[in-house]
Design an enzyme around this catalytic site. Structure first.
Site, PDB file in Angstrom:
ATOM      1  N   GLY A 103     -14.417   2.597 -18.486  1.00  0.00           N
ATOM      2  CA  GLY A 103     -13.234   3.680 -18.437  1.00  0.00           C
ATOM      3  C   GLY A 103     -12.474   3.353 -19.918  1.00  0.00           C
ATOM      4  O   GLY A 103     -12.989   2.942 -20.719  1.00  0.00           O
ATOM      5  N   SER A 131     -19.664   1.686 -19.956  1.00  0.00           N
ATOM      6  CA  SER A 131     -18.882   1.583 -18.773  1.00  0.00           C
ATOM      7  C   SER A 131     -17.624   0.809 -19.103  1.00  0.00           C
ATOM      8  O   SER A 131     -17.430  -0.118 -19.779  1.00  0.00           O
ATOM      9  CB  SER A 131     -19.650   0.932 -17.680  1.00  0.00           C
ATOM     10  OG  SER A 131     -18.683   0.713 -16.350  1.00  0.00           O
ATOM     11  N   LYS A 188     -18.174  12.850  -9.848  1.00  0.00           N
ATOM     12  CA  LYS A 188     -18.542  13.633 -11.132  1.00  0.00           C
ATOM     13  C   LYS A 188     -20.167  13.693 -11.312  1.00  0.00           C
ATOM     14  O   LYS A 188     -20.538  14.362 -12.042  1.00  0.00           O
ATOM     15  CB  LYS A 188     -18.142  12.907 -12.471  1.00  0.00           C
ATOM     16  CG  LYS A 188     -16.612  13.138 -12.655  1.00  0.00           C
ATOM     17  CD  LYS A 188     -16.248  12.767 -14.259  1.00  0.00           C
ATOM     18  CE  LYS A 188     -14.756  13.124 -14.453  1.00  0.00           C
ATOM     19  NZ  LYS A 188     -14.224  12.174 -15.552  1.00  0.00           N
ATOM     20  N   GLU A 217     -21.678   1.098  -8.247  1.00  0.00           N
ATOM     21  CA  GLU A 217     -20.255   1.065  -8.359  1.00  0.00           C
ATOM     22  C   GLU A 217     -19.830   2.401  -6.812  1.00  0.00           C
ATOM     23  O   GLU A 217     -18.890   1.702  -6.258  1.00  0.00           O
ATOM     24  CB  GLU A 217     -19.717   1.920  -9.609  1.00  0.00           C
ATOM     25  CG  GLU A 217     -18.166   2.205  -9.554  1.00  0.00           C
ATOM     26  CD  GLU A 217     -17.983   3.033 -10.980  1.00  0.00           C
ATOM     27  OE1 GLU A 217     -18.384   2.598 -12.234  1.00  0.00           O
ATOM     28  OE2 GLU A 217     -17.234   3.896 -10.619  1.00  0.00           O
ATOM     29  N   HIS A 224     -53.519  14.365   8.725  1.00  0.00           N
ATOM     30  CA  HIS A 224     -53.345  13.645   7.446  1.00  0.00           C
ATOM     31  C   HIS A 224     -53.910  12.341   7.274  1.00  0.00           C
ATOM     32  O   HIS A 224     -53.947  11.803   6.067  1.00  0.00           O
ATOM     33  CB  HIS A 224     -51.703  13.746   7.375  1.00  0.00           C
ATOM     34  CG  HIS A 224     -50.892  14.740   7.315  1.00  0.00           C
ATOM     35  ND1 HIS A 224     -51.354  15.719   6.228  1.00  0.00           N
ATOM     36  CD2 HIS A 224     -49.960  15.392   8.024  1.00  0.00           C
ATOM     37  CE1 HIS A 224     -50.690  16.762   6.454  1.00  0.00           C
ATOM     38  NE2 HIS A 224     -49.802  16.402   7.289  1.00  0.00           N
ATOM     39  N   ASN A 240     -13.495  16.000 -34.677  1.00  0.00           N
ATOM     40  CA  ASN A 240     -13.488  16.328 -33.233  1.00  0.00           C
ATOM     41  C   ASN A 240     -13.659  17.725 -33.539  1.00  0.00           C
ATOM     42  O   ASN A 240     -13.042  18.187 -34.529  1.00  0.00           O
ATOM     43  CB  ASN A 240     -12.250  15.741 -32.501  1.00  0.00           C
ATOM     44  CG  ASN A 240     -12.291  16.326 -31.175  1.00  0.00           C
ATOM     45  OD1 ASN A 240     -12.898  15.596 -30.183  1.00  0.00           O
ATOM     46  ND2 ASN A 240     -11.319  17.302 -30.902  1.00  0.00           N
ATOM     47  N   HIS A 296     -26.115   1.761 -12.513  1.00  0.00           N
ATOM     48  CA  HIS A 296     -24.756   1.121 -12.473  1.00  0.00           C
ATOM     49  C   HIS A 296     -23.660   1.941 -11.703  1.00  0.00           C
ATOM     50  O   HIS A 296     -22.859   1.241 -10.873  1.00  0.00           O
ATOM     51  CB  HIS A 296     -24.149   0.732 -13.860  1.00  0.00           C
ATOM     52  CG  HIS A 296     -22.443   0.320 -13.971  1.00  0.00           C
ATOM     53  ND1 HIS A 296     -21.656   1.397 -13.688  1.00  0.00           N
ATOM     54  CD2 HIS A 296     -22.054  -0.640 -14.226  1.00  0.00           C
ATOM     55  CE1 HIS A 296     -20.427   0.786 -13.830  1.00  0.00           C
ATOM     56  NE2 HIS A 296     -20.675  -0.569 -14.254  1.00  0.00           N
ATOM     57  N   ASN A 297     -23.547   2.931 -11.798  1.00  0.00           N
ATOM     58  CA  ASN A 297     -22.585   3.982 -11.376  1.00  0.00           C
ATOM     59  C   ASN A 297     -22.851   4.200  -9.787  1.00  0.00           C
ATOM     60  O   ASN A 297     -21.921   4.312  -9.125  1.00  0.00           O
ATOM     61  CB  ASN A 297     -22.477   5.326 -12.037  1.00  0.00           C
ATOM     62  CG  ASN A 297     -21.753   5.389 -13.185  1.00  0.00           C
ATOM     63  OD1 ASN A 297     -21.717   4.342 -13.965  1.00  0.00           O
ATOM     64  ND2 ASN A 297     -21.046   6.271 -13.721  1.00  0.00           N
ATOM     65  N   LYS A 350     -27.120   2.807 -16.962  1.00  0.00           N
ATOM     66  CA  LYS A 350     -25.691   3.361 -16.685  1.00  0.00           C
ATOM     67  C   LYS A 350     -25.752   4.091 -15.540  1.00  0.00           C
ATOM     68  O   LYS A 350     -24.686   3.906 -14.699  1.00  0.00           O
ATOM     69  CB  LYS A 350     -25.208   4.162 -17.972  1.00  0.00           C
ATOM     70  CG  LYS A 350     -23.845   4.671 -17.700  1.00  0.00           C
ATOM     71  CD  LYS A 350     -22.864   3.653 -17.396  1.00  0.00           C
ATOM     72  CE  LYS A 350     -21.361   4.000 -17.294  1.00  0.00           C
ATOM     73  NZ  LYS A 350     -20.821   5.399 -16.892  1.00  0.00           N
TER      74      LYS A 350
HETATM   75  P1  NBP Z   1     -14.436  14.766 -22.129  1.00  0.00           P
HETATM   76  O1  NBP Z   1     -15.681  14.486 -21.037  1.00  0.00           O
HETATM   77  O2  NBP Z   1     -13.237  15.315 -21.364  1.00  0.00           O
HETATM   78  O3  NBP Z   1     -14.962  15.688 -23.418  1.00  0.00           O
HETATM   79  C1  NBP Z   1     -13.817  16.219 -24.252  1.00  0.00           C
HETATM   80  C2  NBP Z   1     -14.300  15.899 -25.391  1.00  0.00           C
HETATM   81  O4  NBP Z   1     -15.532  16.684 -25.503  1.00  0.00           O
HETATM   82  C3  NBP Z   1     -13.405  16.718 -26.488  1.00  0.00           C
HETATM   83  O5  NBP Z   1     -13.634  15.780 -27.559  1.00  0.00           O
HETATM   84  C4  NBP Z   1     -13.911  17.984 -26.724  1.00  0.00           C
HETATM   85  O6  NBP Z   1     -13.581  18.538 -27.831  1.00  0.00           O
HETATM   86  C5  NBP Z   1     -15.494  17.750 -26.505  1.00  0.00           C
HETATM   87  N1  NBP Z   1     -16.340  18.774 -26.422  1.00  0.00           N
HETATM   88  C6  NBP Z   1     -16.526  19.713 -25.539  1.00  0.00           C
HETATM   89 BR1  NBP Z   1     -15.663  19.533 -23.875  1.00  0.00          BR
HETATM   90  N2  NBP Z   1     -17.655  20.618 -25.562  1.00  0.00           N
HETATM   91  C7  NBP Z   1     -17.761  20.493 -26.785  1.00  0.00           C
HETATM   92  C8  NBP Z   1     -18.527  21.168 -27.953  1.00  0.00           C
HETATM   93  N3  NBP Z   1     -19.292  22.267 -27.308  1.00  0.00           N
HETATM   94  N4  NBP Z   1     -18.649  20.839 -29.035  1.00  0.00           N
HETATM   95  C9  NBP Z   1     -18.260  19.835 -29.413  1.00  0.00           C
HETATM   96  N5  NBP Z   1     -17.189  19.294 -28.732  1.00  0.00           N
HETATM   97  C10 NBP Z   1     -16.964  19.344 -27.387  1.00  0.00           C
HETATM   98  O7  NBP Z   1     -14.084  13.360 -22.524  1.00  0.00           O
HETATM   99  P2  NBP Z   1     -13.921  11.620 -22.035  1.00  0.00           P
HETATM  100  O8  NBP Z   1     -13.520  11.915 -20.922  1.00  0.00           O
HETATM  101  O9  NBP Z   1     -13.491  10.988 -23.334  1.00  0.00           O
HETATM  102  O10 NBP Z   1     -15.615  11.313 -22.090  1.00  0.00           O
HETATM  103  C11 NBP Z   1     -16.349  11.462 -23.118  1.00  0.00           C
HETATM  104  C12 NBP Z   1     -17.615  11.078 -22.639  1.00  0.00           C
HETATM  105  O11 NBP Z   1     -17.747   9.554 -22.028  1.00  0.00           O
HETATM  106  C13 NBP Z   1     -18.271  11.925 -21.534  1.00  0.00           C
HETATM  107  O12 NBP Z   1     -19.643  12.238 -21.601  1.00  0.00           O
HETATM  108  C14 NBP Z   1     -18.039  11.147 -20.440  1.00  0.00           C
HETATM  109  O13 NBP Z   1     -18.924  11.320 -19.219  1.00  0.00           O
HETATM  110  C15 NBP Z   1     -18.264   9.591 -20.668  1.00  0.00           C
HETATM  111  N6  NBP Z   1     -17.417   8.543 -20.047  1.00  0.00           N
HETATM  112  C16 NBP Z   1     -16.347   8.554 -19.640  1.00  0.00           C
HETATM  113  C17 NBP Z   1     -15.682   7.719 -18.887  1.00  0.00           C
HETATM  114  C18 NBP Z   1     -14.235   7.752 -18.723  1.00  0.00           C
HETATM  115  O14 NBP Z   1     -13.689   6.768 -18.112  1.00  0.00           O
HETATM  116  N7  NBP Z   1     -13.556   8.891 -18.925  1.00  0.00           N
HETATM  117  C19 NBP Z   1     -16.251   6.512 -18.869  1.00  0.00           C
HETATM  118  C20 NBP Z   1     -17.477   6.515 -19.214  1.00  0.00           C
HETATM  119  C21 NBP Z   1     -18.123   7.271 -19.993  1.00  0.00           C
HETATM  120  P3  NBP Z   1     -12.198  19.384 -28.053  1.00  0.00           P
HETATM  121  O15 NBP Z   1     -11.215  18.339 -28.238  1.00  0.00           O
HETATM  122  O16 NBP Z   1     -12.461  20.045 -29.124  1.00  0.00           O
HETATM  123  O17 NBP Z   1     -11.908  20.096 -26.670  1.00  0.00           O
END
Ligand code: NBP
Length: 479
Positions: free
Chosen positions: A132, A130, A263, A192, A455, A34, A188-189, A185
């Site tokens: 969450g 998908s 979003k 949703e 047209h 990370n 899908h959303n 995906k």
């Molecule tokens: P977030 O979308 O909140 O992203 C946070 C993560 O991105 C952290 O690990 C953060 O690192 C990292 N990050 C960021 Br912000 N900028 C960065 C950069 N420039 N370089 C490297 N790392 C970076 O996390 P999430 O809610 O777990 O979602 C992750 C993905 O999954 C997203 O694309 C989201 O759309 C997708 N998704 C989410 C859900 C849901 O229910 N939440 C469902 C399906 C898909 P840090 O810790 O150093 O800040």
């Protein structure tokens, strides 16, 4: 460091962390990384006993920890962070290695990234995920795109960690090349959003027209969940409606601000549908309904506008009305899925993805937010006929929607008379009626276009395009 991890996850916020745990719980050695190392260490501290984790701090260490060909999952915030991470890791990888982007990327970005990485021999797999955070941990629905050969080694791992449908089938398949997975995906959303909007309209009708309390409506949804509407979203709707706010003793739904957030994936679904020329009116109404709800100043300024005088239903009328709402909800749901699958088939044709629509329905049966018994029937419809022009062309769906239509119309009449906004139900019915119409006013539209812009138009009785000399003697010439 030994190169022992079968998969690596970088981006350990809620999704990445749970996905990493899911891989580990399924027996895979997982390398962790990370941007902020504290998250990596926190994961190992809290859940290290769940499996074989390899914590790393630098990109180099992370890559070195992976067995070859490397499989590196990115779970960072979609957009620029994804590009930043790719730029950081790609130079450290070798031909045959795989980058799997599990974030909610726009499929056009995925196409670009796949193309760029292909030049380096790196397989880029845009995978929609998908379900969450719970899904990520216990089994999501996974929609991977990218090169098909990557699925040979990646597929079995994804199948292991994915949700399983009621018949045991894993909720993952290779959707198609490059951006196909993220496109599916996205739709899908969008579906949703439509599902949630339709459920919201059903709730409001039961509340404002039938006069039921949230707790009573929760019971109605619970009953519906034992029938053809059986789905995760109906199930959680009952949970939310029966929840009582501890601070006030009021129904929870009454203490929450009625401004829905979004979003962006629903909006993308509509934007892309516009580009592809696919009518996804139900999904569009759902997106607009969320944005309208958020215009608080506009809503405040409009509160004094006149509306009809509402009249309460008797108890028996309310119960009969609830049955009609179930029909309207089911019929509208068929339309949303019809529109969503149309968009997938149009995207598939546009980008040569050759997407198997039955397989898409199949992998949505478990793990994802729109999981529902209903998807089994969509899968059956496409399995019976892969080139089905539309879900409404399937005999079973056509019969069901036909049987529902009287009640569907009655519900909309009641909604209009009582002034309850039902854009989702109404858009769905208008779509249904437009598709079945013998003639549409598009003929008049063509006449207007020819009048003001020359047209041209096509005739019903012979080939060719024509123009009427509207400003002259109104004779017709070839266009
Ligand atoms: P977030 O979308 O909140 O992203 C946070 C993560 O991105 C952290 O690990 C953060 O690192 C990292 N990050 C960021 Br912000 N900028 C960065 C950069 N420039 N370089 C490297 N790392 C970076 O996390 P999430 O809610 O777990 O979602 C992750 C993905 O999954 C997203 O694309 C989201 O759309 C997708 N998704 C989410 C859900 C849901 O229910 N939440 C469902 C399906 C898909 P840090 O810790 O150093 O800040």
């Amino acid at each position: 460091m030994s190169s022992s991890a079968q998969i690596g996850v970088t981006g350990l916020a809620v999704m990445g962390r749970n996905l990493a745990r899911n891989f580990a719980r399924n027996g895979y050695a997982v390398a962790l990384h990370n941007r902020t190392a504290a998250r990596t260490h926190a994961l190992v501290e809290e859940f290290g006993s769940e499996g074989d984790f390899v914590a790393t701090e630098t990109a180099k260490e992370f890559v070195a920890a992976l067995e070859r060909p490397r499989r590196l999952v990115i779970m960072v915030k979609a957009g620029e962070p994804t590009d930043a991470v790719i730029q950081e890791f790609a130079p450290l990888l070798e031909p045959g290695d795989m980058i799997i982007d599990g974030g909610n990327a726009h499929f056009a970005d995925t196409r670009r990234r796949e193309r760029d990485l292909r030049e380096q021999g790196i397989h880029f797999v845009g995978a929609g995920i998908s379900g969450g955070e719970e899904g990520a941990l216990h089994g999501p629905s996974i929609m991977p795109g990218g090169p098909v050969e990557s699925y040979d080694s990646l597929g079995p791992m994804l199948e292991k960690i994915s949700a399983k449908a009621a018949d045991g089938a894993p909720c993952v398949t290779h959707v198609g090349p490059d951006g196909a997975g993220h496109f599916v995906k996205m739709v899908h959303n969008g579906i949703e959003y439509a599902d949630m909007q339709l459920i919201g309209e059903a709730y409001q009708l039961l509340r404002d027209v039938a006069g039921y309390s949230p707790a009573q409506i929760a019971d109605i949804f619970r009953t519906w969940n034992t029938g053809r509407l059986d789905s995760y979203l109906i199930e959680i709707t009952a949970e939310v409606l029966s929840h009582v706010d501890a601070a006030t003793g009021e129904p929870f739904v009454d203490v929450v601000q009625d401004q829905a957030e979004q979003k962006g994936t629903g909006r993308w679904t509509v934007q892309i549908a516009l580009d592809l020329g696919v009518p996804v009116s139900g999904i569009a109404e759902a997106v607009f309904a969320r944005s309208l709800s958020g215009h608080s100043a506009l809503r405040e300024a409009s509160r004094g506008l006149a509306g009809p005088t509402a009249s309460a239903l008797s108890e028996s009328e309310a119960s009969a009305f609830a049955d009609q709402v179930e029909q309207a909800l089911y019929a509208s749901k068929i339309v949303s899925y019809t529109q969503g699958f149309h968009e997938i088939s149009a995207g598939s044709a546009e980008y040569d993805w050759n997407i198997d629509l039955g397989a898409v329905a199949s992998i949505w049966r478990g793990g994802c937010i729109i999981r529902a018994a209903f998807l089994d029937r969509i899968r059956a419809a496409y399995d019976a006929r892969a080139d089905l022009p539309s879900l409404l062309s399937d005999d079973t769906f056509a019969q069901e929607i036909g049987a529902a239509q009287d009640d569907w119309r009655a519900v909309l009449v009641a909604a209009v008379q009582q002034g309850v906004p039902t854009p989702g139900f109404a858009a769905a019915l208008a779509y249904y009626d437009a598709l079945r119409a013998e003639r549409l006013p598009a003929a008049l539209t063509q006449g207007q276009r020819d009048f003001f812009g020359a047209h041209t138009y096509r005739r019903t009785d012979r080939e060719g395009s024509f123009h009427t000399l509207w400003g002259g003697d109104r004779s017709e010439v070839s266009g």
